[in-house]
Design an enzyme around this catalytic site. Structure first.
Site, mmCIF file in Angstrom:
data_model
loop_
_atom_site.group_PDB
_atom_site.id
_atom_site.type_symbol
_atom_site.label_atom_id
_atom_site.label_comp_id
_atom_site.label_asym_id
_atom_site.label_seq_id
_atom_site.Cartn_x
_atom_site.Cartn_y
_atom_site.Cartn_z
ATOM 1 N N HIS A 60 0.841 -1.203 0.000
ATOM 2 C CA HIS A 60 0.000 0.000 0.000
ATOM 3 C C HIS A 60 0.873 1.248 0.000
ATOM 4 O O HIS A 60 1.554 1.536 0.980
ATOM 5 C CB HIS A 60 -0.943 0.010 1.198
ATOM 6 C CG HIS A 60 -1.995 1.067 1.118
ATOM 7 N ND1 HIS A 60 -3.017 1.028 0.191
ATOM 8 C CD2 HIS A 60 -2.176 2.224 1.807
ATOM 9 C CE1 HIS A 60 -3.793 2.099 0.340
ATOM 10 N NE2 HIS A 60 -3.307 2.842 1.311
ATOM 11 N N HIS A 62 1.045 5.492 -1.430
ATOM 12 C CA HIS A 62 0.656 6.686 -2.190
ATOM 13 C C HIS A 62 1.966 7.459 -2.371
ATOM 14 O O HIS A 62 2.404 8.171 -1.457
ATOM 15 C CB HIS A 62 -0.345 7.548 -1.426
ATOM 16 C CG HIS A 62 -1.565 6.812 -0.959
ATOM 17 N ND1 HIS A 62 -2.606 6.488 -1.798
ATOM 18 C CD2 HIS A 62 -1.913 6.333 0.265
ATOM 19 C CE1 HIS A 62 -3.539 5.848 -1.101
ATOM 20 N NE2 HIS A 62 -3.145 5.741 0.142
ATOM 21 N N TYR A 134 -5.056 7.586 -7.125
ATOM 22 C CA TYR A 134 -6.330 8.268 -7.382
ATOM 23 C C TYR A 134 -6.167 9.656 -7.982
ATOM 24 O O TYR A 134 -7.142 10.325 -8.292
ATOM 25 C CB TYR A 134 -7.180 8.337 -6.101
ATOM 26 C CG TYR A 134 -6.463 8.928 -4.895
ATOM 27 C CD1 TYR A 134 -6.386 10.301 -4.711
ATOM 28 C CD2 TYR A 134 -5.863 8.108 -3.946
ATOM 29 C CE1 TYR A 134 -5.737 10.833 -3.606
ATOM 30 C CE2 TYR A 134 -5.207 8.635 -2.847
ATOM 31 C CZ TYR A 134 -5.140 10.006 -2.679
ATOM 32 O OH TYR A 134 -4.487 10.540 -1.604
ATOM 33 N N HIS A 216 -11.791 3.548 -3.532
ATOM 34 C CA HIS A 216 -11.037 4.367 -2.583
ATOM 35 C C HIS A 216 -11.482 4.094 -1.155
ATOM 36 O O HIS A 216 -10.668 3.831 -0.270
ATOM 37 C CB HIS A 216 -11.142 5.864 -2.894
ATOM 38 C CG HIS A 216 -10.372 6.677 -1.896
ATOM 39 N ND1 HIS A 216 -10.908 7.041 -0.676
ATOM 40 C CD2 HIS A 216 -9.102 7.119 -1.886
ATOM 41 C CE1 HIS A 216 -9.987 7.693 0.033
ATOM 42 N NE2 HIS A 216 -8.891 7.752 -0.689
ATOM 43 N N ARG A 219 -16.568 6.045 1.664
ATOM 44 C CA ARG A 219 -16.826 7.489 1.628
ATOM 45 C C ARG A 219 -16.884 7.992 0.192
ATOM 46 O O ARG A 219 -17.665 8.879 -0.144
ATOM 47 C CB ARG A 219 -15.692 8.248 2.343
ATOM 48 C CG ARG A 219 -15.714 8.205 3.828
ATOM 49 C CD ARG A 219 -14.628 9.114 4.407
ATOM 50 N NE ARG A 219 -13.299 8.523 4.334
ATOM 51 C CZ ARG A 219 -12.264 9.043 3.704
ATOM 52 N NH1 ARG A 219 -12.378 10.187 3.057
ATOM 53 N NH2 ARG A 219 -11.091 8.441 3.711
ATOM 54 N N HIS A 243 -9.602 1.076 1.030
ATOM 55 C CA HIS A 243 -9.408 1.540 2.404
ATOM 56 C C HIS A 243 -10.636 1.139 3.226
ATOM 57 O O HIS A 243 -11.768 1.281 2.754
ATOM 58 C CB HIS A 243 -9.311 3.073 2.441
ATOM 59 C CG HIS A 243 -8.072 3.637 1.818
ATOM 60 N ND1 HIS A 243 -8.118 4.559 0.791
ATOM 61 C CD2 HIS A 243 -6.761 3.454 2.089
ATOM 62 C CE1 HIS A 243 -6.882 4.911 0.469
ATOM 63 N NE2 HIS A 243 -6.039 4.255 1.234
ATOM 64 N N HIS A 280 -5.976 -1.012 6.341
ATOM 65 C CA HIS A 280 -6.129 -0.424 7.681
ATOM 66 C C HIS A 280 -6.988 -1.293 8.607
ATOM 67 O O HIS A 280 -6.472 -1.853 9.558
ATOM 68 C CB HIS A 280 -6.670 1.016 7.645
ATOM 69 C CG HIS A 280 -5.837 1.950 6.838
ATOM 70 N ND1 HIS A 280 -4.489 2.127 7.074
ATOM 71 C CD2 HIS A 280 -6.141 2.769 5.783
ATOM 72 C CE1 HIS A 280 -4.004 3.013 6.209
ATOM 73 N NE2 HIS A 280 -4.979 3.418 5.420
ATOM 74 N N ASP A 331 2.313 3.118 2.946
ATOM 75 C CA ASP A 331 1.222 4.084 2.828
ATOM 76 C C ASP A 331 1.686 5.519 2.570
ATOM 77 O O ASP A 331 2.061 5.853 1.459
ATOM 78 C CB ASP A 331 0.341 3.972 4.089
ATOM 79 C CG ASP A 331 -0.990 4.669 3.956
ATOM 80 O OD1 ASP A 331 -1.234 5.297 2.917
ATOM 81 O OD2 ASP A 331 -1.809 4.609 4.892
HETATM 82 ZN ZN LIG Z 1 -3.958 4.753 1.727
#
Ligand SMILES: [Zn+2]
Length: 457
Positions: A60, A62, A134, A216, A219, A243, A280, A331
């Protein structure tokens, strides 16, 4: 370019049954051909001292969040909701800083930054990364001439840095559970899942590049659209990530909107299962743990991020006991050290339970190697066995951190700075602690500096 054949003689190697001494590994065409224990070195063999692990997987990432390292603990700019003077704040105030950075990235800047970050990963022994991506579109939400220009930047960056990339292309449609996208979020959106799939279908995998799907979060993707992403991943046999319950506020909003927990919403949409990974899983209920575990869904834990962002501690032992395999990711890259990440899962478990040894040293290595690779769709990597991809990570056992310790417990003591040689798909990418791109610290400083200069303008 086909990598040359070679042979490595390992003082010790981490084989499926544990640490074995004097192991000779023959490599050809990027694959391990033979693994021979108790062997003598032959002329021409490359000697690897210490203990040689299989390739590590960073499940994971970003990449652009790396530019926030060392910038989020001072006075916070902007509105003060959730933020207090002196760097105090929460996940949501951190996210504001992250969004400001996201505004500043273009494909060239992203390429330079990701190339340096991926090189930092290889220096730490990472041979495959799952980039949860994203940031798709230009500011304002139009389209680049190549609608996957940002993905192409990541792909080129991974190639140059010398590791395999699973692009976990993330569907991101709403601001917060039905709210419209605002500000930089317009860069993330494809309108609906069909628009997302149309763009992702343009990506072409190759030997070192796989395309996975990501939701994603609950949410950012309405539940009926989650099903569409799940269907796409099923049709393509692609890794599927999301997530899950990183923050209590996500749970509260989800319950208010659907009367269900985020894990239940993912389950309703058909998301959970052995080909899927949730990231997570910090604020999960006992029922969620049972649901996720029973489904065989992998859990990706990111403990250095989860403590840095004040998320909380995931019930890792309970999830494992319920049936979930687990892996790790760095992350937002407050640290890029997969061994430290695996170790932190056990350490957080100790703090939460008052007990040592929920996870054995071998389980930590499995999470960092074979389980992470499997989560990213590289079922042929992460183990030193004939036929596997030729990924070798030589870890020093003579450093100030590791000297005198039992090599079988290396995951409890070694870190990125102990990685000496890294072979990815049969190619030597890190030799005696030096990455083939040269001074990675310099690359990081230049790339982070350029992005921050744009962000601060
Ligand atoms: Zn993340």
């Amino acid at each position: 370019m086909t990598p040359p054949s070679a042979a490595y003689w390992c003082e010790r190697a981490w084989l499926p049954d544990g640490v074995v001494v004097r192991v000779r590994v023959e490599v050809a065409d990027g694959l391990i051909r033979t693994v021979q224990a108790g062997a003598d070195p032959r002329p021409g063999d490359t000697r690897l001292p210490g203990v040689v692990l299989p390739g590590l997987a960073n499940a994971h990432s970003h990449a652009f969040h790396r530019a926030l390292r060392g910038w989020t603990d001072g006075a916070l700019p902007g509105p003060t909701d959730g933020a207090l003077p002196g760097g105090r704040g929460d996940f949501w105030s951190w996210r504001r800083q992250m969004y400001a950075l996201a505004e500043a990235l273009d494909p060239d800047g992203y390429h330079a930054l990701a190339r340096a970050v991926f090189a930092e990963m290889v220096l730490a022994g990472v041979t495959a990364v799952g980039e949860f991506h994203y940031l798709h579109h230009p500011p304002g939400g139009g389209r680049y001439a190549d609608p996957n220009a940002m993905a192409a930047a990541l792909r080129a960056a991974a190639e140059e840095a010398g590791l395999r990339l699973t692009l976990l292309d993330a569907c991101y449609l709403t601001g917060d559970l039905g709210e419209p996208l605002t500000g930089v979020q317009h860069r993330f959106g494809d309108g609906d899942a069909a628009g997302w799939a149309e763009r992702v279908d343009l990506l072409r995998p190759d030997a070192g590049f796989r395309v996975g799907a990501a939701v994603h979060s609950v949410r950012a993707v309405p539940r009926e659209q989650v099903s569409e992403v799940v269907r796409w991943a099923g049709e393509k046999d692609a890794p599927l990530h999301a997530h899950l319950s990183e923050q209590p506020a996500e749970n509260a909003r989800c319950r208010a909107a659907y009367g269900r927990t985020p894990a239940q919403v993912l389950d309703d949409a058909g998301f959970l299962g052995p080909g899927s990974t949730v990231v997570h899983a910090v604020h999960v209920t006992d029922d969620d743990v049972a649901l996720v575990g029973r489904s065989g869904t992998t859990v990706c834990l990111c403990p250095t991020t989860e403590r840095d962002l004040a998320d909380g501690i995931a019930p890792a032992g309970a999830l494992r006991d319920a049936g979930s395999p687990w892996c790790v990711g760095t992350d937002q890259h407050v640290a890029v050290d997969v061994l430290a990440e695996a170790r932190a899962v056990e350490m957080h478990e100790r703090l939460a339970t008052g007990r040592r040894g929920t996870f054995s040293p071998a389980e930590l290595v499995d999470a960092a190697t074979v389980a992470g690779h499997r989560s990213l769709g590289w079922a042929d990597a992460g183990a030193l066995v004939a036929g596997a991809r030729a990924d070798l990570v030589a870890v020093r056992t003579d450093s100030v951190r590791t000297a005198g310790s039992d090599p079988a417990q290396v995951a409890l003591v070694a870190g990125a700075e102990d990685v000496r040689t890294v072979v990815v798909d049969g190619r030597v990418v890190v030799d005696d602690g030096v990455h083939r791109l040269g001074d990675v610290g310099r690359l990081l400083a230049d790339a982070v500096g350029a992005v921050r200069a744009r962000a601060d303008r």
